[in-house]
Enzyme design. Structure first.
Site, PDB file in Angstrom:
ATOM      1  NE  ARG A 140       2.208  33.173  16.686  1.00 13.93           N
ATOM      2  CZ  ARG A 140       2.744  32.371  17.713  1.00 13.93           C
ATOM      3  NH1 ARG A 140       3.558  31.890  18.455  1.00 13.93           N
ATOM      4  NH2 ARG A 140       1.399  31.937  19.049  1.00 13.93           N
ATOM      5  CE1 TYR A 143      -3.145  26.521  14.833  1.00 15.84           C
ATOM      6  CE2 TYR A 143      -3.265  28.134  16.053  1.00 15.84           C
ATOM      7  CZ  TYR A 143      -3.300  26.615  16.160  1.00 15.84           C
ATOM      8  OH  TYR A 143      -4.115  26.514  17.118  1.00 15.84           O
ATOM      9  N   GLY A 205       9.798  37.728  29.240  1.00 15.95           N
ATOM     10  CA  GLY A 205       9.308  36.773  30.107  1.00 15.95           C
ATOM     11  C   GLY A 205       7.790  37.301  30.337  1.00 15.95           C
ATOM     12  CD  GLN A 273      -2.205  43.250  26.231  1.00 17.00           C
ATOM     13  OE1 GLN A 273      -1.588  43.583  27.037  1.00 17.00           O
ATOM     14  NE2 GLN A 273      -2.631  43.817  25.513  1.00 17.00           N
TER      15      GLN A 273
HETATM   16  P1  NAD Z   1      -2.816  18.119  19.034  1.00 17.67           P
HETATM   17  O1  NAD Z   1      -1.511  18.379  17.865  1.00 17.67           O
HETATM   18  O2  NAD Z   1      -1.921  17.030  20.233  1.00 17.67           O
HETATM   19  O3  NAD Z   1      -3.678  17.731  17.761  1.00 17.67           O
HETATM   20  C1  NAD Z   1      -3.849  17.699  16.786  1.00 17.67           C
HETATM   21  C2  NAD Z   1      -4.393  16.429  15.872  1.00 17.67           C
HETATM   22  O4  NAD Z   1      -4.328  16.281  14.772  1.00 17.67           O
HETATM   23  C3  NAD Z   1      -3.039  15.298  16.403  1.00 17.67           C
HETATM   24  O5  NAD Z   1      -3.770  14.312  16.503  1.00 17.67           O
HETATM   25  C4  NAD Z   1      -2.969  15.233  14.836  1.00 17.67           C
HETATM   26  O6  NAD Z   1      -2.238  14.262  15.037  1.00 17.67           O
HETATM   27  C5  NAD Z   1      -4.091  15.691  14.876  1.00 17.67           C
HETATM   28  N1  NAD Z   1      -4.563  16.267  13.103  1.00 17.67           N
HETATM   29  C6  NAD Z   1      -3.220  16.650  12.723  1.00 17.67           C
HETATM   30  N2  NAD Z   1      -2.921  17.368  11.123  1.00 17.67           N
HETATM   31  C7  NAD Z   1      -3.749  16.297  10.464  1.00 17.67           C
HETATM   32  C8  NAD Z   1      -4.427  16.329   9.315  1.00 17.67           C
HETATM   33  N3  NAD Z   1      -3.734  16.939   7.941  1.00 17.67           N
HETATM   34  N4  NAD Z   1      -5.638  15.130   9.140  1.00 17.67           N
HETATM   35  C9  NAD Z   1      -5.366  14.101  10.643  1.00 17.67           C
HETATM   36  N5  NAD Z   1      -5.551  14.706  11.519  1.00 17.67           N
HETATM   37  C10 NAD Z   1      -3.905  15.711  11.347  1.00 17.67           C
HETATM   38  O7  NAD Z   1      -3.511  19.830  19.489  1.00 17.67           O
HETATM   39  P2  NAD Z   1      -4.498  19.728  20.442  1.00 17.67           P
HETATM   40  O8  NAD Z   1      -4.334  20.684  21.407  1.00 17.67           O
HETATM   41  O9  NAD Z   1      -5.661  18.852  21.229  1.00 17.67           O
HETATM   42  O10 NAD Z   1      -5.302  20.890  18.904  1.00 17.67           O
HETATM   43  C11 NAD Z   1      -6.636  20.431  18.681  1.00 17.67           C
HETATM   44  C12 NAD Z   1      -7.164  21.550  18.226  1.00 17.67           C
HETATM   45  O11 NAD Z   1      -7.151  22.471  19.166  1.00 17.67           O
HETATM   46  C13 NAD Z   1      -6.136  22.262  17.395  1.00 17.67           C
HETATM   47  O12 NAD Z   1      -7.262  22.099  15.834  1.00 17.67           O
HETATM   48  C14 NAD Z   1      -6.093  23.514  17.860  1.00 17.67           C
HETATM   49  O13 NAD Z   1      -5.088  24.318  16.671  1.00 17.67           O
HETATM   50  C15 NAD Z   1      -6.775  23.301  18.483  1.00 17.67           C
HETATM   51  N6  NAD Z   1      -6.640  24.576  19.873  1.00 17.67           N
HETATM   52  C16 NAD Z   1      -5.479  24.389  20.610  1.00 17.67           C
HETATM   53  C17 NAD Z   1      -5.551  25.295  21.383  1.00 17.67           C
HETATM   54  C18 NAD Z   1      -4.915  24.573  22.996  1.00 17.67           C
HETATM   55  O14 NAD Z   1      -4.584  25.156  23.628  1.00 17.67           O
HETATM   56  N7  NAD Z   1      -4.382  23.339  23.465  1.00 17.67           N
HETATM   57  C19 NAD Z   1      -5.731  26.397  21.791  1.00 17.67           C
HETATM   58  C20 NAD Z   1      -5.730  26.739  19.964  1.00 17.67           C
HETATM   59  C21 NAD Z   1      -6.272  25.496  18.880  1.00 17.67           C
HETATM   60  N1  UDP Z   2       7.829  29.883  25.493  1.00 19.04           N
HETATM   61  C1  UDP Z   2       8.312  30.016  25.967  1.00 19.04           C
HETATM   62  N2  UDP Z   2       9.359  28.972  26.683  1.00 19.04           N
HETATM   63  C2  UDP Z   2       8.611  28.162  25.944  1.00 19.04           C
HETATM   64  C3  UDP Z   2       7.682  28.130  24.885  1.00 19.04           C
HETATM   65  C4  UDP Z   2       7.551  29.187  24.762  1.00 19.04           C
HETATM   66  O1  UDP Z   2       8.943  31.208  26.707  1.00 19.04           O
HETATM   67  O2  UDP Z   2       9.851  26.967  26.485  1.00 19.04           O
HETATM   68  C5  UDP Z   2       6.682  31.167  25.601  1.00 19.04           C
HETATM   69  C6  UDP Z   2       6.330  32.001  23.841  1.00 19.04           C
HETATM   70  O3  UDP Z   2       6.519  33.195  23.271  1.00 19.04           O
HETATM   71  C7  UDP Z   2       4.843  32.481  24.091  1.00 19.04           C
HETATM   72  C8  UDP Z   2       4.315  31.677  24.957  1.00 19.04           C
HETATM   73  O4  UDP Z   2       5.376  30.947  25.979  1.00 19.04           O
HETATM   74  O5  UDP Z   2       5.300  33.790  24.169  1.00 19.04           O
HETATM   75  C9  UDP Z   2       3.128  30.814  24.766  1.00 19.04           C
HETATM   76  O6  UDP Z   2       4.119  29.693  23.560  1.00 19.04           O
HETATM   77  P1  UDP Z   2       2.778  28.879  23.497  1.00 19.04           P
HETATM   78  O7  UDP Z   2       4.099  27.690  22.284  1.00 19.04           O
HETATM   79  O8  UDP Z   2       3.206  27.587  23.964  1.00 19.04           O
HETATM   80  O9  UDP Z   2       1.787  29.396  22.902  1.00 19.04           O
HETATM   81  P2  UDP Z   2       1.449  30.229  21.971  1.00 19.04           P
HETATM   82  O10 UDP Z   2       2.039  31.089  22.018  1.00 19.04           O
HETATM   83  O11 UDP Z   2       0.834  30.024  20.210  1.00 19.04           O
HETATM   84  O12 UDP Z   2       0.252  30.554  22.519  1.00 19.04           O
END
Ligand code: NAD
Ligand code: UDP
Length: 312
Positions: A140, A143, A205, A273
Site C-alpha cells: 500500500r 499510495y 470482516g 480500524q
Molecule cells: P477515481 O479513481 O474515480 O478518480 C481518480 C481520477 O484520477 C480518475 O479519473 C483517473 O483517471 C485520474 N487519474 C489517475 N491518474 C492520473 C494521472 N496520472 N493523470 C491524470 N489523471 C489521473 O477515485 P476517486 O474516489 O474519485 O478519488 C479522487 C481523489 O480523492 C484521489 O486523489 C484519491 O486518492 C482521493 N481519495 C478518495 C477517497 C475515496 O474514498 N473516494 C478516499 C481518500 C482519498
Molecule cells: N474489502 C473486503 N472485500 C472487498 C473489498 C474490500 O472485505 O471485496 C475490505 C478491505 O480488505 C478493507 C475494507 O474492505 O478492509 C475497505 O477496503 P477498500 O478497498 O474499499 O478501501 P481501503 O482499504 O483503502 O480503506
C-alpha cells in the site's frame, strides 16, 4: 471563477465538476482516464463552461485559473497497486506540477489527501495531529507514502513560496459513478449482491471503516477551499464506524439479495480500524455529514441497478 480539476473524470472529480458548474464557475477537467471515464462527464460535454482535456498530471501543464483541485490519483487498492511506480509518480509529480502552476498564476490549490496517511492507526479515532503508522515498503506504500509526500510538498510550497494551499484528508467515500470494476468495498459488495454472486469479505470482516456519502464530501471540499481560517490538513469523513461484516449485511438487506458471504485472504497492511475525528471540520468549516449509510447505500444501489441493467 475558473477552476482546474485534475482527475475530474473520476468518481469524486465528476461530482465536484457538477457542483462547481452549478454555482456558475468555469471548469477545466483534466484526466488521463486511467480509472475515470467519459461516461461520468458525458452530461457535461456540451456545457458552455466545461472543458475536458485528456492529459497526464505527471506531464507539466499551464492554465490561467483561480483554483486548482488536485484529485488525480487512482484511489482503489486494486488500481493503485496495478502500477505502483506510476502511482508514486502521479502523487508526487502531480503535486509538484499543481503547486508550480499555483505559484505561477497565484491560484489557490487543494490537495485530495487521504486517511491512508494514518496507515494502520494506533490512535482511534484519528485526529489531524496524529502522524500515522505507515509501512514504507509494503504493497500500500505507493499510495500512502505518495500521498504523504504530496502533503509535504504542499506545506513546503506554502512555507517557502507562500502558495495558497488547502489540504483535505478524505475518509472512505462512496456513491453513484463509482466504477463497477473499482474494487473498493462498497461497489464490490453492491455489484456482487445485485448479480447474486458471493460477497467477498477479506479476513474475518471485523476491520472497520467509516463511510461518507459523496454529496457530503463534496460540500466539505468546497467549504474548505473557500474559507480563510485554516489551510489544513482537515479530516473530511463520516465518523459513524462499521465493520465490513455489518456493511455486507446492510447491502444484503437493502438489495434483497440471496448472495452468501464468503471470506477471502486479508491483503497485507490492511488497516484494522478507521474513523475520523472531525472536530476541526466542524470548527473551521461548519461542516458535518448529513447522509446516513442506509440512505446513501439505497441511492448507490439504485445507480448500480440501472448501470447493470444497461449492460444486459
Ligand atoms: P477515481 O479513481 O474515480 O478518480 C481518480 C481520477 O484520477 C480518475 O479519473 C483517473 O483517471 C485520474 N487519474 C489517475 N491518474 C492520473 C494521472 N496520472 N493523470 C491524470 N489523471 C489521473 O477515485 P476517486 O474516489 O474519485 O478519488 C479522487 C481523489 O480523492 C484521489 O486523489 C484519491 O486518492 C482521493 N481519495 C478518495 C477517497 C475515496 O474514498 N473516494 C478516499 C481518500 C482519498
Ligand atoms: N474489502 C473486503 N472485500 C472487498 C473489498 C474490500 O472485505 O471485496 C475490505 C478491505 O480488505 C478493507 C475494507 O474492505 O478492509 C475497505 O477496503 P477498500 O478497498 O474499499 O478501501 P481501503 O482499504 O483503502 O480503506
Amino acid at each position: 471563477m475558473r477552476v482546474l480539476i485534475t482527475g475530474g473524470a473520476g468518481f469524486l472529480g465528476s461530482h465536484l465538476s457538477d457542483r462547481l458548474l452549478s454555482e456558475g464557475n468555469e471548469v477545466i477537467c483534466m484526466d488521463n482516464l486511467f480509472t475515470g471515464a467519459k461516461r461520468n462527464i458525458g452530461h457535461l460535454l456540451g456545457h458552455p463552461n466545461f472543458e475536458f482535456i485528456r492529459h497526464d498530471v505527471t506531464d507539466p501543464f499551464k492554465f490561467e485559473v483561480d483554483r486548482i483541485y488536485n484529485l488525480a490519483c487512482p484511489a482503489s487498492p486494486v488500481h493503485y497497486q496495478y502500477n505502483a511506480i506510476k502511482t508514486v509518480k502521479t502523487s508526487v509529480m502531480g503535486a509538484i506540477n499543481c503547486l508550480g502552476l499555483a505559484k505561477r498564476v497565484s491560484a489557490r490549490v487543494f490537495q485530495a489527501s487521504t486517511s491512508e496517511v494514518y496507515g494502520d492507526p494506533d490512535v482511534h479515532p484519528q485526529p489531524e495531529s496524529y502522524w500515522g503508522s505507515v509501512n514504507p515498503i509494503g504493497i500500500r506504500s505507493c499510495y500512502d507514502e505518495g500521498k504523504r509526500c504530496a502533503e509535504t510538498l504542499f506545506f513546503d510550497y506554502y512555507r517557502q513560496n507562500r502558495v495558497d494551499i488547502r489540504v483535505a484528508r478524505i475518509f472512505n467515500t462512496y456513491g453513484p459513478r463509482m466504477s463497477p470494476e473499482d474494487g473498493r468495498v462498497v461497489s464490490n459488495f453492491i455489484v456482487q449482491a445485485l448479480k447474486g454472486e458471493d460477497i467477498t469479505i477479506y479476513g474475518d470482516g471485523m476491520q472497520t471503516r467509516s463511510f461518507c456519502y459523496f454529496s457530503d464530501l463534496i460540500d466539505g471540499f468546497v467549504r474548505l477551499m473557500e474559507q480563510e481560517e485554516t489551510v489544513g490538513p482537515v479530516n473530511i469523513g463520516n465518523p459513524v464506524e462499521f465493520t465490513m461484516l455489518e456493511l455486507a449485511e446492510n447491502v444484503i438487506k437493502l438489495t434483497g439479495s440471496k448472495s452468501k458471504i464468503i471470506h477471502e485472504a486479508l491483503p497485507s497492511d490492511d488497516p484494522k480500524q478507521r474513523k475520523p475525528d472531525i472536530t476541526l471540520a466542524r470548527k473551521h468549516l461548519g461542516w458535518e455529514p448529513k447522509v446516513p449509510l442506509a440512505e446513501g447505500l439505497k441511492e448507490t444501489i439504485a445507480y448500480f441497478r440501472t448501470y447493470l441493467e444497461g449492460e444486459k
